[in-house]
Write a protein that holds these residues in place. Structure first.
Motif, PDB file in Angstrom:
ATOM      1  N   ILE A  58       0.845  -1.200   0.000  1.00  0.00           N
ATOM      2  CA  ILE A  58       0.000   0.000   0.000  1.00  0.00           C
ATOM      3  C   ILE A  58       0.877   1.245   0.000  1.00  0.00           C
ATOM      4  N   ALA A  59       1.937   1.229   0.812  1.00  0.00           N
ATOM      5  CA  ALA A  59       2.852   2.372   0.862  1.00  0.00           C
ATOM      6  C   ALA A  59       3.518   2.599  -0.487  1.00  0.00           C
ATOM      7  N   LEU A  60       3.921   1.526  -1.169  1.00  0.00           N
ATOM      8  CA  LEU A  60       4.589   1.660  -2.463  1.00  0.00           C
ATOM      9  C   LEU A  60       3.624   2.140  -3.543  1.00  0.00           C
ATOM     10  N   ILE A  61       2.361   1.729  -3.458  1.00  0.00           N
ATOM     11  CA  ILE A  61       1.356   2.206  -4.414  1.00  0.00           C
ATOM     12  C   ILE A  61       1.135   3.707  -4.236  1.00  0.00           C
ATOM     13  N   ILE A  62       1.001   4.144  -2.980  1.00  0.00           N
ATOM     14  CA  ILE A  62       0.812   5.570  -2.709  1.00  0.00           C
ATOM     15  C   ILE A  62       2.032   6.368  -3.156  1.00  0.00           C
ATOM     16  N   SER A  63       3.216   5.806  -2.928  1.00  0.00           N
ATOM     17  CA  SER A  63       4.436   6.468  -3.385  1.00  0.00           C
ATOM     18  C   SER A  63       4.449   6.603  -4.901  1.00  0.00           C
ATOM     19  N   SER A  64       4.006   5.565  -5.615  1.00  0.00           N
ATOM     20  CA  SER A  64       3.953   5.612  -7.080  1.00  0.00           C
ATOM     21  C   SER A  64       2.987   6.683  -7.572  1.00  0.00           C
ATOM     22  N   ILE A  65       1.919   6.900  -6.821  1.00  0.00           N
ATOM     23  CA  ILE A  65       0.978   7.962  -7.172  1.00  0.00           C
ATOM     24  C   ILE A  65       1.603   9.327  -6.921  1.00  0.00           C
ATOM     25  N   ALA A  66       2.283   9.460  -5.792  1.00  0.00           N
ATOM     26  CA  ALA A  66       2.801  10.763  -5.369  1.00  0.00           C
ATOM     27  C   ALA A  66       3.988  11.251  -6.203  1.00  0.00           C
ATOM     28  N   ILE A  67       4.795  10.334  -6.724  1.00  0.00           N
ATOM     29  CA  ILE A  67       6.012  10.779  -7.413  1.00  0.00           C
ATOM     30  C   ILE A  67       5.751  11.280  -8.828  1.00  0.00           C
ATOM     31  N   LEU A  68       4.534  11.098  -9.347  1.00  0.00           N
ATOM     32  CA  LEU A  68       4.123  11.663 -10.634  1.00  0.00           C
ATOM     33  C   LEU A  68       5.030  11.267 -11.805  1.00  0.00           C
ATOM     34  N   GLY A  69       5.692  10.126 -11.689  1.00  0.00           N
ATOM     35  CA  GLY A  69       6.561   9.670 -12.775  1.00  0.00           C
ATOM     36  C   GLY A  69       7.861  10.444 -12.900  1.00  0.00           C
ATOM     37  N   ILE A  70       8.170  11.290 -11.909  1.00  0.00           N
ATOM     38  CA  ILE A  70       9.365  12.146 -11.987  1.00  0.00           C
ATOM     39  C   ILE A  70      10.667  11.344 -12.109  1.00  0.00           C
ATOM     40  N   PRO A  71      10.896  10.295 -11.296  1.00  0.00           N
ATOM     41  CA  PRO A  71      12.147   9.543 -11.434  1.00  0.00           C
ATOM     42  C   PRO A  71      12.354   8.948 -12.821  1.00  0.00           C
ATOM     43  N   VAL A 130       0.559   2.986  10.710  1.00  0.00           N
ATOM     44  CA  VAL A 130       0.317   4.082   9.767  1.00  0.00           C
ATOM     45  C   VAL A 130       1.474   5.084   9.726  1.00  0.00           C
ATOM     46  N   PRO A 131       1.985   5.605  10.875  1.00  0.00           N
ATOM     47  CA  PRO A 131       3.141   6.505  10.800  1.00  0.00           C
ATOM     48  C   PRO A 131       4.362   5.874  10.126  1.00  0.00           C
ATOM     49  N   VAL A 132       4.552   4.571  10.350  1.00  0.00           N
ATOM     50  CA  VAL A 132       5.672   3.872   9.706  1.00  0.00           C
ATOM     51  C   VAL A 132       5.457   3.823   8.197  1.00  0.00           C
ATOM     52  N   MET A 133       4.208   3.655   7.778  1.00  0.00           N
ATOM     53  CA  MET A 133       3.880   3.685   6.365  1.00  0.00           C
ATOM     54  C   MET A 133       4.224   5.052   5.761  1.00  0.00           C
ATOM     55  N   VAL A 134       3.963   6.105   6.510  1.00  0.00           N
ATOM     56  CA  VAL A 134       4.264   7.465   6.056  1.00  0.00           C
ATOM     57  C   VAL A 134       5.762   7.643   5.807  1.00  0.00           C
ATOM     58  N   VAL A 135       6.568   7.175   6.741  1.00  0.00           N
ATOM     59  CA  VAL A 135       8.028   7.281   6.595  1.00  0.00           C
ATOM     60  C   VAL A 135       8.498   6.521   5.363  1.00  0.00           C
ATOM     61  N   LEU A 136       7.930   5.352   5.133  1.00  0.00           N
ATOM     62  CA  LEU A 136       8.316   4.538   3.977  1.00  0.00           C
ATOM     63  C   LEU A 136       7.966   5.248   2.669  1.00  0.00           C
ATOM     64  N   ILE A 137       6.812   5.885   2.611  1.00  0.00           N
ATOM     65  CA  ILE A 137       6.386   6.587   1.399  1.00  0.00           C
ATOM     66  C   ILE A 137       7.363   7.714   1.062  1.00  0.00           C
ATOM     67  N   ILE A 138       7.709   8.528   2.045  1.00  0.00           N
ATOM     68  CA  ILE A 138       8.585   9.682   1.806  1.00  0.00           C
ATOM     69  C   ILE A 138       9.986   9.232   1.410  1.00  0.00           C
ATOM     70  N   THR A 139      10.568   8.314   2.171  1.00  0.00           N
ATOM     71  CA  THR A 139      11.949   7.892   1.898  1.00  0.00           C
ATOM     72  C   THR A 139      12.047   7.110   0.599  1.00  0.00           C
ATOM     73  N   HIS A 140      11.039   6.298   0.291  1.00  0.00           N
ATOM     74  CA  HIS A 140      11.056   5.543  -0.960  1.00  0.00           C
ATOM     75  C   HIS A 140      10.986   6.485  -2.153  1.00  0.00           C
ATOM     76  N   SER A 141      10.158   7.523  -2.068  1.00  0.00           N
ATOM     77  CA  SER A 141      10.023   8.480  -3.162  1.00  0.00           C
ATOM     78  C   SER A 141      11.347   9.185  -3.435  1.00  0.00           C
ATOM     79  N   ILE A 142      11.999   9.638  -2.372  1.00  0.00           N
ATOM     80  CA  ILE A 142      13.276  10.335  -2.523  1.00  0.00           C
ATOM     81  C   ILE A 142      14.354   9.397  -3.061  1.00  0.00           C
ATOM     82  N   THR A 143      14.372   8.177  -2.558  1.00  0.00           N
ATOM     83  CA  THR A 143      15.369   7.200  -2.999  1.00  0.00           C
ATOM     84  C   THR A 143      15.232   6.897  -4.484  1.00  0.00           C
ATOM     85  N   GLN A 144      13.996   6.805  -4.975  1.00  0.00           N
ATOM     86  CA  GLN A 144      13.782   6.535  -6.396  1.00  0.00           C
ATOM     87  C   GLN A 144      14.362   7.635  -7.269  1.00  0.00           C
ATOM     88  N   LEU A 145      14.284   8.877  -6.804  1.00  0.00           N
ATOM     89  CA  LEU A 145      14.871   9.981  -7.564  1.00  0.00           C
ATOM     90  C   LEU A 145      16.385   9.844  -7.627  1.00  0.00           C
TER      91      LEU A 145
END
Length: 336
Positions: A58-71, A130-145
């Motif tokens: 779920i966290a990775l799906i939300i991250s994929s939505i949030a990053i807007l294909g930027i990486p 849920v807070p742990v999911m939040v941390v995963l979303i943010i760090t995963h998004s940045i790491t992908q970039l």
């Protein structure tokens, strides 16, 4: 006019060498990941694996939505900047991409925190997931970039180094947390820890190598990057949904135990997918920087990818039950 064959051959070697390091890093991730799952599958039940894998997906799906294909979209501009030897433009696009991802992932996680109670009840999980999911979303998004940045400059050795450090930490700390009795929550933390470590290491390395530094942010560059990102966002999101919704759907309509079996089986199959993604991921920025001869190079890269992945895929299809049996008898039946 096509580029000189010698130049094309040189670029193919660069792509192949870069893809090799990228795939070796993926193998390191897979190897450490399998050791991790071999351990936790013996210490926990499939239900715990199912809960943890559902949260992570779920966290990775939300991250994929949030990053807007930027990486994915940024590789085009970084590849061209490298080909033109314009590091100023290169740094501009890196900073724009980082700012966009911080804003979008921040907005997404803000909504998650607002509806934290509802999400906990919907998934039938304790609130602290849920807070742990939040941390995963943010760090995963940045790491992908950062992975996109270092892939574009063909410094895939750096990616291999960061992945080894972060996933070794996952194996060490994640296993420890499961051993002390945290079960599903410990498994989830085992995913969050490498994402946090990777984001920190990439940030430090990028600042020291002056890839991250104060630069002028142009509206044209921002618009171009968003446009390129959106072109890749829909197919990438479809891929993320196709990957993540499998576990989530099995969790919702079957049980946490079945979701755990599904997750382990899909993780094994993903090793082969990583090889193809490694080759194509390195090829994209190189092709973007070429003025001609792209079709021929792309064709050769695809043939190399298929020649390697097809035999491995067939072998796994035939002997999948033996591979999954290593995780325990309960998992062997999930090979189909």
């Amino acid at each position: 006019m096509n580029e000189d064959p010698e130049i094309q051959g040189s670029k193919l070697k660069e792509v192949t060498r870069g893809a090799l390091y990228l795939y070796v890093s993926s193998l390191i991730v897979s190897a450490l990941g399998y050791v991790y799952w071999l351990i936790v599958s013996k210490l926990t039940l499939p239900e715990d694996v199912g809960i943890a894998s559902t949260i992570v997906n779920i966290a990775l799906i939300i991250s994929s939505i949030a990053i807007l294909g930027i990486p994915a979209g940024i590789k085009r501009f970084l590849g061209k900047a490298i080909a033109e030897q314009d590091m100023g433009k290169f740094r501009t696009y890196v900073m724009i991409g980082l700012i966009i991802l911080i804003l979008t992932s921040g907005i997404a996680t803000g909504f998650i925190l607002i509806f934290q109670g509802y999400i906990s009840r919907l998934l039938d999980i304790p609130w602290y997931f849920v807070p742990v999911m939040v941390v995963l979303i943010i760090t995963h998004s940045i790491t992908q970039l950062f992975i996109a940045v270092y892939t574009s400059i063909l410094r895939t050795k750096t990616i291999m180094f960061v992945r080894f450090i972060s996933y070794a930490a996952k194996l060490l700390f994640g296993t420890f947390l499961v051993i002390i009795g945290l079960k599903a929550f410990g498994i989830v933390l085992g995913y969050v820890i490498p994402a946090v470590i990777a984001a920190i290491i990439y940030g430090i390395i990028s600042m020291r190598s002056r890839l991250l530094m104060k630069t002028k942010i142009g509206l044209n560059e921002t618009a171009h990057l968003l446009k390129a990102g959106m072109a890749r966002w829909i197919p990438n999101l479809a891929q993320a949904l196709g990957t993540g919704l499998g576990v989530v759907t099995v969790y919702g309509f079957q049980s946490a135990a079945q979701a755990g079996l599904y997750h382990i089986a899909y993780s094994v199959a993903s090793v082969i997918l990583m090889l193809h993604l490694s080759v194509m991921g390195v090829a994209y920025p190189v092709l973007s920087g070429m003025s001609s001869g792209r079709e021929k190079l792309a064709s050769r890269v695809i043939k190399i990818s298929l020649a390697i992945t097809a035999p491995l895929a067939m072998s796994l299809a035939v002997y999948g039950d033996l591979v999954l049996g290593l995780f325990g008898e309960r998992y062997a039946g999930a090979h189909l």
